[in-house]
Scaffold this active site. Structure first.
Site, PDB file in Angstrom:
ATOM      1  N   LYS A  52       0.842  -1.202   0.000  1.00 15.84           N
ATOM      2  CA  LYS A  52       0.000   0.000   0.000  1.00 15.84           C
ATOM      3  C   LYS A  52       0.881   1.258   0.000  1.00 15.84           C
ATOM      4  CE  LYS A  52      -3.844  -2.394   2.157  1.00 15.84           C
ATOM      5  NZ  LYS A  52      -4.572  -2.767   3.382  1.00 15.84           N
ATOM      6  N   GLN A  96      -4.437  -1.618   9.641  1.00 10.14           N
ATOM      7  CA  GLN A  96      -4.393  -2.946   9.025  1.00 10.14           C
ATOM      8  C   GLN A  96      -4.970  -3.987   9.976  1.00 10.14           C
ATOM      9  OE1 GLN A  96      -3.334  -3.571   5.759  1.00 10.14           O
ATOM     10  NE2 GLN A  96      -4.086  -5.639   6.135  1.00 10.14           N
ATOM     11  N   ASP A 119     -10.873   3.007   4.198  1.00  7.46           N
ATOM     12  CA  ASP A 119     -11.210   1.580   4.085  1.00  7.46           C
ATOM     13  C   ASP A 119     -12.725   1.386   3.996  1.00  7.46           C
ATOM     14  OD1 ASP A 119      -9.148  -0.230   3.831  1.00  7.46           O
ATOM     15  OD2 ASP A 119      -8.696  -0.313   5.981  1.00  7.46           O
TER      16      ASP A 119
END
Ligand code: NAD
Length: 291
Positions: A52, A96, A119
């Site tokens: 990412k 994460q 997200d």
């Protein structure tokens, strides 16, 4: 059979984002800044976060990696999130998952400011998604929609069977594909671990989204001719013949299913790279929302 090539498609999307960033720069506008919070040193999580961050560099975003020890308390993590929420330079950030067992995922998701929740996991954004209002769509289902759109794979009126009901993939995917939207309008069956006679259901599917995390679960005898296959699964399977000692396996038995499929995503190189590209798209949107 056409391969739905997520690697090439995600590179096209990244090129488009790179162009948008060059334009923003020329106009003196802010450059998007994504932060990623990594707790602990789980191998797969580190790989995801690193790619990412690398993708941010590739498109010209700024990025910050916040690395925290696995033993960190929930309170300390929530404080780190508060800092990111109030840092004006950070446009969006991700934490994460999975987190260590002693930390409540839900509490952490709730702590992320919805405007920075690239997200798309915060209940506010999930609610907007469910109501088909503009918001950050969760990157994996968003990436699948984008892949279907770019390959012009029709979903309207089709019977889509989604396998797996996780909050990050299966559930939002089933909602989005059923919605009145281009590359939606499908008749969706959401299946899960308690589903009986799964094979009877998958044999009726025009499209299958497999997101259960069991390597090569969906086999050729479970699908009909011409089916569209989206394989979300990524599992590390021991393989001593590989230098890393493992290979990545999808939830679909590619060899048998691809013989019957009209379209199929490979693993790796299918849904995975699309997920990262859509995270970048969401970050750009978060930055544009502040213009
Ligand atoms: P999860 O692990 O949270 O949940 C699995 C789901 O599968 C559950 O809803 C469960 O009910 C269902 N399930 C389990 N066994 C089943 C069975 N025998 N029949 C039918 N359903 C069954 O799911 P997740 O987090 O969505 O992850 C699924 C897979 O997708 C994993 O391999 C994960 O690594 C991968 N993943 C990939 C990406 C990507 O970017 N490509 C993103 C997220 C997850």
């Amino acid at each position: 059979m056409t391969l739905l090539d997520g690697k090439t498609t995600s590179n096209q999307i990244k090129d488009e984002i790179t162009e948008a960033i060059a334009k923003r720069k020329a106009e003196g506008k802010k450059i998007p800044h994504l932060a990623a919070v990594l707790v602990g040193s789980d191998g797969a999580s580190m790989t995801y976060v690193n790619s990412k961050v690398k993708s941010c560099e590739r498109v010209g975003f700024r990025s910050t990696l916040v690395k925290l020890d696995a033993s960190i308390t929930e309170e300390t993590l929530l404080n780190e999130i508060k800092k990111l929420n109030t840092d004006d330079d950070i446009d969006g950030f991700i934490v994460q998952l999975p987190l260590p067992k002693h930390i409540d995922d839900q509490k952490v998701i709730m702590a992320v400011h919805p405007d920075k929740d690239v997200d798309g996991f915060h209940p506010m954004n999930v609610g907007k998604m469910a109501l088909n209002l503009p918001t950050f769509l969760s990157a994996t289902p968003y990436g699948i929609l984008e892949l279907l759109e770019r390959y012009k794979v029709e979903t309207s009126g089709k019977h889509v069977v989604v396998i797996g009901r996780s909050h990050i993939v299966g559930e939002p995917m089933s909602i989005l594909l059923a919605q009145k939207r281009r590359y939606g309008n499908a008749t969706v069956t959401l299946t899960h671990s308690r589903t009986k006679n799964l094979k009877e259901i998958t044999l009726q599917a025009d499209m299958i989204v497999a997101a259960l995390g069991i390597p090569e679960f969906l086999t050729g005898d479970m699908v009909k001719e011409g089916v569209v296959i989206i394989d979300v699964g990524i599992t590390r399977v021991d393989d001593p013949s590989k230098p890393r000692g493992y290979r990545l396996a999808g939830d679909v038995h590619f060899e048998s299913v691809s013989k019957k499929a009209s379209y199929i995503t490979p693993v790796p190189g299918g849904v995975g790279p699309m997920t990262i590209a859509m995270l970048l798209k969401n970050t750009l949107l978060a930055c544009e929302n502040k213009d």
